[in-house]
Design a protein around this motif. Structure first.
Motif, PDB file in Angstrom:
ATOM      1  N   ILE A 299     -75.415  23.137 -52.246  1.00  0.00           N
ATOM      2  CA  ILE A 299     -76.231  23.058 -51.031  1.00  0.00           C
ATOM      3  C   ILE A 299     -77.371  24.058 -51.087  1.00  0.00           C
ATOM      4  CG2 ILE A 299     -76.182  23.369 -48.526  1.00  0.00           C
ATOM      5  CD1 ILE A 299     -73.282  22.418 -48.570  1.00  0.00           C
ATOM      6  N   LEU A 300     -77.070  25.260 -51.576  1.00  0.00           N
ATOM      7  CA  LEU A 300     -78.110  26.285 -51.696  1.00  0.00           C
ATOM      8  C   LEU A 300     -79.204  25.855 -52.654  1.00  0.00           C
ATOM      9  CD1 LEU A 300     -79.151  29.196 -51.162  1.00  0.00           C
ATOM     10  CD2 LEU A 300     -77.797  29.913 -53.142  1.00  0.00           C
ATOM     11  N   VAL A 301     -78.835  25.330 -53.824  1.00  0.00           N
ATOM     12  CA  VAL A 301     -79.834  24.924 -54.814  1.00  0.00           C
ATOM     13  C   VAL A 301     -80.655  23.756 -54.284  1.00  0.00           C
ATOM     14  CG1 VAL A 301     -80.137  23.990 -57.141  1.00  0.00           C
ATOM     15  CG2 VAL A 301     -78.460  25.796 -56.746  1.00  0.00           C
ATOM     16  N   ASP A 302     -80.027  22.854 -53.561  1.00  0.00           N
ATOM     17  CA  ASP A 302     -80.763  21.740 -52.961  1.00  0.00           C
ATOM     18  C   ASP A 302     -81.827  22.254 -51.990  1.00  0.00           C
ATOM     19  OD1 ASP A 302     -80.748  18.653 -52.472  1.00  0.00           O
ATOM     20  OD2 ASP A 302     -80.705  19.523 -50.458  1.00  0.00           O
ATOM     21  N   TRP A 303     -81.491  23.286 -51.242  1.00  0.00           N
ATOM     22  CA  TRP A 303     -82.458  23.910 -50.334  1.00  0.00           C
ATOM     23  C   TRP A 303     -83.550  24.644 -51.105  1.00  0.00           C
ATOM     24  CZ3 TRP A 303     -83.327  29.233 -49.480  1.00  0.00           C
ATOM     25  CH2 TRP A 303     -84.152  29.534 -48.398  1.00  0.00           C
ATOM     26  N   MET A 304     -83.199  25.275 -52.198  1.00  0.00           N
ATOM     27  CA  MET A 304     -84.197  25.983 -53.004  1.00  0.00           C
ATOM     28  C   MET A 304     -85.200  25.012 -53.617  1.00  0.00           C
ATOM     29  SD  MET A 304     -81.611  28.740 -54.829  1.00  0.00           S
ATOM     30  CE  MET A 304     -82.861  29.550 -55.825  1.00  0.00           C
ATOM     31  N   VAL A 305     -84.749  23.826 -53.999  1.00  0.00           N
ATOM     32  CA  VAL A 305     -85.677  22.798 -54.501  1.00  0.00           C
ATOM     33  C   VAL A 305     -86.655  22.384 -53.404  1.00  0.00           C
ATOM     34  CG1 VAL A 305     -85.846  20.459 -55.422  1.00  0.00           C
ATOM     35  CG2 VAL A 305     -84.027  21.968 -56.221  1.00  0.00           C
ATOM     36  N   GLU A 306     -86.158  22.284 -52.192  1.00  0.00           N
ATOM     37  CA  GLU A 306     -87.032  21.936 -51.070  1.00  0.00           C
ATOM     38  C   GLU A 306     -88.061  23.035 -50.818  1.00  0.00           C
ATOM     39  OE1 GLU A 306     -86.610  20.828 -46.305  1.00  0.00           O
ATOM     40  OE2 GLU A 306     -84.845  20.880 -47.615  1.00  0.00           O
TER      41      GLU A 306
ATOM     42  N   LYS B 121     -74.311  35.288 -46.468  1.00  0.00           N
ATOM     43  CA  LYS B 121     -75.396  35.957 -47.191  1.00  0.00           C
ATOM     44  C   LYS B 121     -75.922  35.099 -48.345  1.00  0.00           C
ATOM     45  CE  LYS B 121     -75.230  39.783 -44.826  1.00  0.00           C
ATOM     46  NZ  LYS B 121     -76.358  40.217 -43.964  1.00  0.00           N
ATOM     47  N   LEU B 122     -75.403  33.900 -48.500  1.00  0.00           N
ATOM     48  CA  LEU B 122     -75.782  33.102 -49.662  1.00  0.00           C
ATOM     49  C   LEU B 122     -77.234  32.649 -49.573  1.00  0.00           C
ATOM     50  CD1 LEU B 122     -74.561  32.030 -52.259  1.00  0.00           C
ATOM     51  CD2 LEU B 122     -73.915  29.945 -51.049  1.00  0.00           C
ATOM     52  N   GLN B 123     -77.693  32.231 -48.400  1.00  0.00           N
ATOM     53  CA  GLN B 123     -79.081  31.816 -48.265  1.00  0.00           C
ATOM     54  C   GLN B 123     -80.024  32.998 -48.415  1.00  0.00           C
ATOM     55  OE1 GLN B 123     -80.131  30.054 -44.525  1.00  0.00           O
ATOM     56  NE2 GLN B 123     -81.915  29.007 -45.353  1.00  0.00           N
ATOM     57  N   LEU B 124     -79.598  34.171 -47.975  1.00  0.00           N
ATOM     58  CA  LEU B 124     -80.407  35.374 -48.168  1.00  0.00           C
ATOM     59  C   LEU B 124     -80.593  35.667 -49.650  1.00  0.00           C
ATOM     60  CD1 LEU B 124     -81.828  37.900 -47.044  1.00  0.00           C
ATOM     61  CD2 LEU B 124     -79.586  39.030 -46.990  1.00  0.00           C
ATOM     62  N   ILE B 125     -79.529  35.487 -50.435  1.00  0.00           N
ATOM     63  CA  ILE B 125     -79.639  35.689 -51.882  1.00  0.00           C
ATOM     64  C   ILE B 125     -80.583  34.664 -52.491  1.00  0.00           C
ATOM     65  CG2 ILE B 125     -78.338  35.667 -54.045  1.00  0.00           C
ATOM     66  CD1 ILE B 125     -75.910  36.620 -52.483  1.00  0.00           C
ATOM     67  N   GLY B 126     -80.474  33.403 -52.064  1.00  0.00           N
ATOM     68  CA  GLY B 126     -81.340  32.367 -52.618  1.00  0.00           C
ATOM     69  C   GLY B 126     -82.803  32.579 -52.301  1.00  0.00           C
ATOM     70  N   SER B 127     -83.116  32.915 -51.045  1.00  0.00           N
ATOM     71  CA  SER B 127     -84.514  33.139 -50.679  1.00  0.00           C
ATOM     72  C   SER B 127     -85.087  34.375 -51.361  1.00  0.00           C
ATOM     73  CB  SER B 127     -84.637  33.271 -49.156  1.00  0.00           C
ATOM     74  OG  SER B 127     -83.818  34.325 -48.677  1.00  0.00           O
TER      75      SER B 127
ATOM     76  N   GLN C  83     -89.219  25.137 -53.098  1.00  0.00           N
ATOM     77  CA  GLN C  83     -90.186  25.068 -54.205  1.00  0.00           C
ATOM     78  C   GLN C  83     -91.203  23.956 -53.987  1.00  0.00           C
ATOM     79  OE1 GLN C  83     -89.772  22.388 -56.885  1.00  0.00           O
ATOM     80  NE2 GLN C  83     -91.708  23.038 -57.771  1.00  0.00           N
ATOM     81  N   GLU C  84     -90.763  22.845 -53.420  1.00  0.00           N
ATOM     82  CA  GLU C  84     -91.670  21.732 -53.179  1.00  0.00           C
ATOM     83  C   GLU C  84     -92.615  22.021 -52.026  1.00  0.00           C
ATOM     84  OE1 GLU C  84     -91.293  16.861 -52.929  1.00  0.00           O
ATOM     85  OE2 GLU C  84     -89.596  18.148 -52.460  1.00  0.00           O
TER      86      GLU C  84
ATOM     87  N   LEU D 231     -94.576  25.676 -55.619  1.00  0.00           N
ATOM     88  CA  LEU D 231     -94.363  26.674 -56.664  1.00  0.00           C
ATOM     89  C   LEU D 231     -94.180  25.997 -58.007  1.00  0.00           C
ATOM     90  CD1 LEU D 231     -91.805  28.932 -54.747  1.00  0.00           C
ATOM     91  CD2 LEU D 231     -94.282  29.247 -54.915  1.00  0.00           C
ATOM     92  N   ASN D 232     -94.320  26.771 -59.074  1.00  0.00           N
ATOM     93  CA  ASN D 232     -94.094  26.254 -60.412  1.00  0.00           C
ATOM     94  C   ASN D 232     -92.615  25.937 -60.616  1.00  0.00           C
ATOM     95  OD1 ASN D 232     -96.824  26.659 -61.067  1.00  0.00           O
ATOM     96  ND2 ASN D 232     -96.428  28.764 -61.708  1.00  0.00           N
ATOM     97  N   HIS D 233     -92.369  25.002 -61.527  1.00  0.00           N
ATOM     98  CA  HIS D 233     -90.973  24.674 -61.820  1.00  0.00           C
ATOM     99  C   HIS D 233     -90.260  25.847 -62.499  1.00  0.00           C
ATOM    100  CE1 HIS D 233     -92.429  20.570 -61.071  1.00  0.00           C
ATOM    101  NE2 HIS D 233     -91.171  20.270 -60.831  1.00  0.00           N
ATOM    102  N   GLU D 234     -90.989  26.643 -63.255  1.00  0.00           N
ATOM    103  CA  GLU D 234     -90.382  27.823 -63.860  1.00  0.00           C
ATOM    104  C   GLU D 234     -89.830  28.768 -62.792  1.00  0.00           C
ATOM    105  OE1 GLU D 234     -93.665  26.532 -66.751  1.00  0.00           O
ATOM    106  OE2 GLU D 234     -93.316  26.610 -64.599  1.00  0.00           O
ATOM    107  N   THR D 235     -90.519  28.848 -61.656  1.00  0.00           N
ATOM    108  CA  THR D 235     -90.053  29.705 -60.568  1.00  0.00           C
ATOM    109  C   THR D 235     -88.711  29.234 -60.028  1.00  0.00           C
ATOM    110  OG1 THR D 235     -92.365  30.139 -59.982  1.00  0.00           O
ATOM    111  CG2 THR D 235     -90.689  30.670 -58.337  1.00  0.00           C
ATOM    112  N   LEU D 236     -88.563  27.931 -59.867  1.00  0.00           N
ATOM    113  CA  LEU D 236     -87.299  27.380 -59.370  1.00  0.00           C
ATOM    114  C   LEU D 236     -86.162  27.656 -60.340  1.00  0.00           C
ATOM    115  CD1 LEU D 236     -85.593  25.567 -57.495  1.00  0.00           C
ATOM    116  CD2 LEU D 236     -86.466  23.600 -58.792  1.00  0.00           C
ATOM    117  N   TYR D 237     -86.367  27.361 -61.612  1.00  0.00           N
ATOM    118  CA  TYR D 237     -85.306  27.556 -62.600  1.00  0.00           C
ATOM    119  C   TYR D 237     -84.908  29.025 -62.700  1.00  0.00           C
ATOM    120  CZ  TYR D 237     -85.465  22.778 -64.430  1.00  0.00           C
ATOM    121  OH  TYR D 237     -85.368  21.428 -64.578  1.00  0.00           O
TER     122      TYR D 237
END
Length: 431
Positions: free
Chosen positions: A207-214, A246-252, A216-217, A221-227
């Motif tokens: 769920i966190l990575v799915d939000w991070m892709v959103e 705290k998981l979303q805080l870590i992702g952001s 980035q879009e 941002l560059n795809h390198e930034t997401l990876y």
């Protein structure tokens, strides 16, 4: 959890700021130090204000640098020139007797030097230039030789030869750079860290990575930034036990760090507070940034599959559509915890091989095997797993990656049907 607070179809924008322009503050500060009372900010000449902003770059949040000479304003070169000029102006003109005496002395010294030079006749030809002398610049159109001769087999194509004259491609060092990244892969192999995380599961990570892709879009941002951001999250969770709130805080925060590392103009802290729907405070985000960097010992140049994928696609002479298909497959693996422990280079090679097979563009060539370091047999098990992932779609509700690559900008590669497992097995064995 906090990830559920995101708002779709809303472009995150930075908060409005009521602070005065940067140059206005500097103007008032300088005048106060000089002991002069300057005009108010509102009375600034609009023409001067416009000229000031035209010198700034719109792509940088802080504007472009001011004009200055190379060393004039950070050394005492100008001061020395000014002092020297003043001293020369104060000097008194010499008398006629001093001029005559000086002229006789110069003539006598010249005569002595001339006699000495006549005695020393050259007996040898001019010496050849040393090996470390500066070579002549090649004529326009002449190819530059690489610093060292590369030993490439006859059946392998030299993919960097065409860009030897491009100073921005670093073609002379491309192979060495990727070999160095292959060596660094061994340092960043992820263990199974979910075993020691009592409050986090693989589904929460997805769920966190799915939000991070959103994110980035939305931020473009560059795809390198997401990876890289996903890698930072994984390596941080290896070392630190974290609660789910705290998981979303870590992702952001990971996206913030990766943006500073990869982007030319990264988003600011307020932007990340906004996309988290103000679930965290500024102090928490900055503290998490310090925690991630100190935990990883500031070693964040982590190898990512995306860089290897672009390199291998160049070896295969793949079209942009084929590369985009491989990128879609590779991005689908970001939210799957089982693929987080795969080697980035092997994952990139397997995604490209599956894309080539789906497009019926041939198998694994000797050029690909040479530059990737993997044979086709090494990639077959992972290629089958990737095709299984595309076929059964284990996470239907997390469709950000699929909707992203269903757009015509990405050639709608997400709408392509995956291969039948039997046909894939036959295609892999035949290549």
């Amino acid at each position: 959890m906090a990830c559920a607070r995101r708002t779709k179809e809303r472009t995150p924008l930075p908060r409005e700021r009521t602070s005065l322009p940067r140059n206005a503050k500097m103007l008032s500060t300088k005048q106060t130090r000089a002991g002069k009372v300057g005009p108010a900010v509102e009375n600034v000449d609009p023409e001067k204000e416009e000229n000031c902003y035209t010198k700034r770059s719109s792509s940088s949040p802080q504007g472009g640098p001011k004009k200055r000479s190379a060393f004039g304003d950070i050394t005492n070169a100008r001061k020395n020139q000014t002092v020297a000029g003043k001293k020369e102006a104060v000097k008194v003109a010499p008398s006629k007797a001093q001029k005559a005496h000086g002229a006789l002395g110069v003539a006598k010294n010249n005569e002595i030097n001339l006699k000495k030079s006549m005695k020393k006749t050259p007996t040898k030809a001019p010496a050849e230039p040393e090996v470390d002398s500066v070579p002549e610049r090649p004529a326009p159109g002449q190819e530059l030789e690489p610093p060292s001769e590369r030993q490439i087999p006859a059946a392998v194509e030299d993919i960097d030869k065409e860009q030897l004259n491009d100073p921005y491609a670093n073609a002379e060092y491309a192979k060495d750079i990727f070999e160095y990244m292959r060596e660094r892969e061994e340092k960043f192999i992820l263990p199974d860290y979910m075993e020691k995380q009592p409050d986090i599961t693989g589904d929460m990570r997805a769920i966190l990575v799915d939000w991070m892709v959103e994110v980035q879009e939305n931020f473009e941002l560059n795809h390198e930034t997401l990876y890289l951001a996903v890698k930072l999250v994984d390596h941080y969770l290896v070392e630190v036990v974290t609660m789910r709130d705290k998981l979303q805080l870590i992702g952001s925060t990971a996206i913030l760090i990766a943006s500073k590392f990869e982007e030319r103009c990264p988003p600011c802290v307020d932007d990340f507070l906004y996309i988290c729907d103000d679930a965290y405070k500024r102090e928490e985000l900055l503290a998490m940034e310090i925690s991630i960097l100190s935990t990883l010992k500031f070693d964040i140049n982590i190898p990512i599959p995306y860089r290897f994928l672009r390199r291998f696609a160049k070896c295969a002479r793949a079209t942009m559509e084929t590369l985009t298909l491989a990128r879609f497959i590779c991005e689908m693996t970001l939210q799957e915890y089982d693929y987080a422990r795969e080697s980035p280079s092997k994952l990139a090679a397997s995604c490209l091989l599956l894309a080539l097979t789906m497009k019926n563009l041939g198998g694994w060539t000797p050029t690909l095997e040479y530059y990737s370091g993997y044979s086709a047999q090494d990639l077959h098990p992972l290629v089958k797993r990737l095709n299984f992932l595309l076929t059964y779609q284990p996470r239907d509700k997390l469709n950000t990656v699929r909707s992203k690559y269903s757009h015509r900008v990405f050639f709608e590669v997400a709408k392509l049907a995956p291969m039948d497992m039997l046909k894939l097995e036959k295609a892999l064995t035949s290549c």
